[in-house]
Design a protein around this motif. Structure first.
Motif, PDB file in Angstrom:
ATOM      1  N   ASN A 141       0.836  -1.194   0.000  1.00 26.25           N
ATOM      2  CA  ASN A 141       0.000   0.000   0.000  1.00 26.25           C
ATOM      3  C   ASN A 141       0.875   1.249   0.000  1.00 26.25           C
ATOM      4  N   ILE A 142       0.446   2.301  -0.722  1.00 23.52           N
ATOM      5  CA  ILE A 142       1.257   3.522  -0.838  1.00 23.52           C
ATOM      6  C   ILE A 142       1.334   4.263   0.488  1.00 23.52           C
ATOM      7  N   TRP A 184       9.153   9.443  -3.337  1.00 26.10           N
ATOM      8  CA  TRP A 184       7.878   9.990  -2.869  1.00 26.10           C
ATOM      9  C   TRP A 184       7.172  10.749  -3.993  1.00 26.10           C
ATOM     10  N   PHE A 185       7.942  11.341  -4.900  1.00 25.25           N
ATOM     11  CA  PHE A 185       7.384  12.255  -5.900  1.00 25.25           C
ATOM     12  C   PHE A 185       7.137  11.579  -7.252  1.00 25.25           C
ATOM     13  N   ALA A 191       6.122   4.568  -6.908  1.00 25.62           N
ATOM     14  CA  ALA A 191       7.499   4.087  -6.976  1.00 25.62           C
ATOM     15  C   ALA A 191       8.050   3.816  -5.571  1.00 25.62           C
ATOM     16  N   LEU A 192       7.658   4.649  -4.609  1.00 27.38           N
ATOM     17  CA  LEU A 192       8.089   4.446  -3.227  1.00 27.38           C
ATOM     18  C   LEU A 192       7.595   3.099  -2.713  1.00 27.38           C
ATOM     19  N   ARG A 193       6.378   2.737  -3.072  1.00 28.77           N
ATOM     20  CA  ARG A 193       5.814   1.458  -2.642  1.00 28.77           C
ATOM     21  C   ARG A 193       6.666   0.289  -3.128  1.00 28.77           C
ATOM     22  N   PHE A 194       7.084   0.325  -4.389  1.00 29.39           N
ATOM     23  CA  PHE A 194       7.861  -0.785  -4.927  1.00 29.39           C
ATOM     24  C   PHE A 194       9.295  -0.776  -4.409  1.00 29.39           C
ATOM     25  N   PRO A 278       0.474  14.941   0.778  1.00 29.79           N
ATOM     26  CA  PRO A 278       0.335  14.891  -0.689  1.00 29.79           C
ATOM     27  C   PRO A 278       1.535  15.466  -1.416  1.00 29.79           C
ATOM     28  N   THR A 279       2.129  14.675  -2.295  1.00 30.32           N
ATOM     29  CA  THR A 279       3.317  15.111  -3.007  1.00 30.32           C
ATOM     30  C   THR A 279       2.974  16.041  -4.168  1.00 30.32           C
ATOM     31  N   VAL A 280       1.766  15.884  -4.756  1.00 31.82           N
ATOM     32  CA  VAL A 280       1.379  16.755  -5.866  1.00 31.82           C
ATOM     33  C   VAL A 280       1.291  18.209  -5.411  1.00 31.82           C
ATOM     34  N   ARG A 281       0.679  18.430  -4.254  1.00 34.65           N
ATOM     35  CA  ARG A 281       0.569  19.796  -3.723  1.00 34.65           C
ATOM     36  C   ARG A 281       1.940  20.345  -3.362  1.00 34.65           C
ATOM     37  N   MET A 282       2.790  19.476  -2.835  1.00 35.73           N
ATOM     38  CA  MET A 282       4.145  19.930  -2.477  1.00 35.73           C
ATOM     39  C   MET A 282       4.901  20.389  -3.712  1.00 35.73           C
ATOM     40  N   LEU A 283       4.764  19.641  -4.838  1.00 37.39           N
ATOM     41  CA  LEU A 283       5.422  20.035  -6.065  1.00 37.39           C
ATOM     42  C   LEU A 283       4.831  21.328  -6.627  1.00 37.39           C
TER      43      LEU A 283
END
Length: 286
Positions: A141-142, A184-185, A191-194, A278-283
């Motif tokens: 799970n992410i 994370w991004f 990708a972090l999950r894998f 949330p990584t999208v908002r951080m970016l």
């Protein structure tokens, strides 16, 4: 006072109850087990396939000459988990950790004073196996992988404190932290999950292959198992095989727990991850 029920009526009710139990019982039981059964959906099937691929790839890279250097950074990271297991159990049993160091040829070593060696000696292999099983579980799970990466960060900080004089350990851990943060991004943490899954599988199997290398194939006499055997009896091979079986059992438990708990699809996991750091908002803010 309740009215008395005639014997004939009681007999009829009993027959009806038995008939309902006979006809409806199997249906209710099958529904009960169906609901609680360990089913595998498409997302979990992909994750299981990735785990099998990881096992095969790691096994090949671990044993093939020259190519095995591809695994070197991750092997150093898993060795750091091994030494962390020694260190944290030493602290929990009244000991004191003086230093941790990693060596690309000899592995790692934890210098400590005191502690219960009956616990600290097997804690290297079993500790890294437990960490591996937990990471494998979180790798389904992410959001769980994000939580696991944060916990790993705390463990890395402790390891850095104990290894502050060893540059190889510092570089290895900093590279691992950099990979975790970077992943994370990618695809909202997919990708972090894998990556967490890969580190978990490798950490779980590290003790199995390392014990085979040291005690069965090359018969090295300076392992944790040989020291444990000298102090508490038995043979180093027996203790090594026992610890290997425990490592495999922990990995299987981690996989079964992941299948039982995390049944969300890839799309649902991505949506859930947006509500946890949330990584999208951080970016977007960058």
């Amino acid at each position: 006072m309740a009215p008395a029920i005639p014997p004939s009526t009681r007999s009829s009710l009993a027959k009806l109850a038995r008939r309902a139990l006979v006809t409806g019982g199997p249906t209710m039981a099958s529904h009960h087990f169906e609901r609680r059964g360990l089913t595998v959906n498409h997302t979990q099937g992909v994750t299981l396939g990735v785990i099998i691929a990881y096992v095969v790839i790691i096994a090949l890279l671990w044993n093939l000459p020259y190519v095995r250097w591809v695994l070197w950074p991750f092997k150093m990271l898993v060795i750091a988990f091994h030494e962390f297991g020694h260190a944290i159990t030493a602290c929990c049993t009244g000991g004191r950790v003086e230093s941790i160091s990693l060596d690309p040829h000899e592995g790692g070593v934890t210098h400590m004073r005191g502690g219960k060696q009956f616990i600290t000696l097997p804690a290297g292999y079993l500790g890294s196996s437990l960490i591996g099983a937990l990471l494998t579980f979180c790798g389904f799970n992410i959001v769980a992988s994000k939580v696991a990466s944060i916990v790993l960060g705390v463990c890395f900080l402790l390891t850095l404190w104990w290894a502050r004089k060893d540059w190889l350990t510092i570089i290895t851990i900093l590279l691992a932290v950099g990979l975790l943060v970077g992943f994370w991004f990618i695809e909202r943490g997919q990708a972090l999950r894998f990556m967490v899954l890969f580190i978990g599988v490798m950490s779980s199997l590290y003790s199995v292959w390392d014990i085979c290398d040291d005690l069965i194939l090359r018969k090295v006499n300076s392992s944790d198992a040989s020291v444990f055997a000298k102090r508490y009896g038995g043979s180093s091979q027996c203790w090594g095989v026992l610890w290997s079986l425990v490592s495999l059992l922990l990995l299987i438990c981690g996989i079964l727990a992941g299948l039982a708990v995390f049944k969300q699809s890839f799309e649902q996991q991505k949506k859930d991850s947006e509500h946890f750091i949330p990584t999208v908002r951080m970016l977007a803010r960058m």
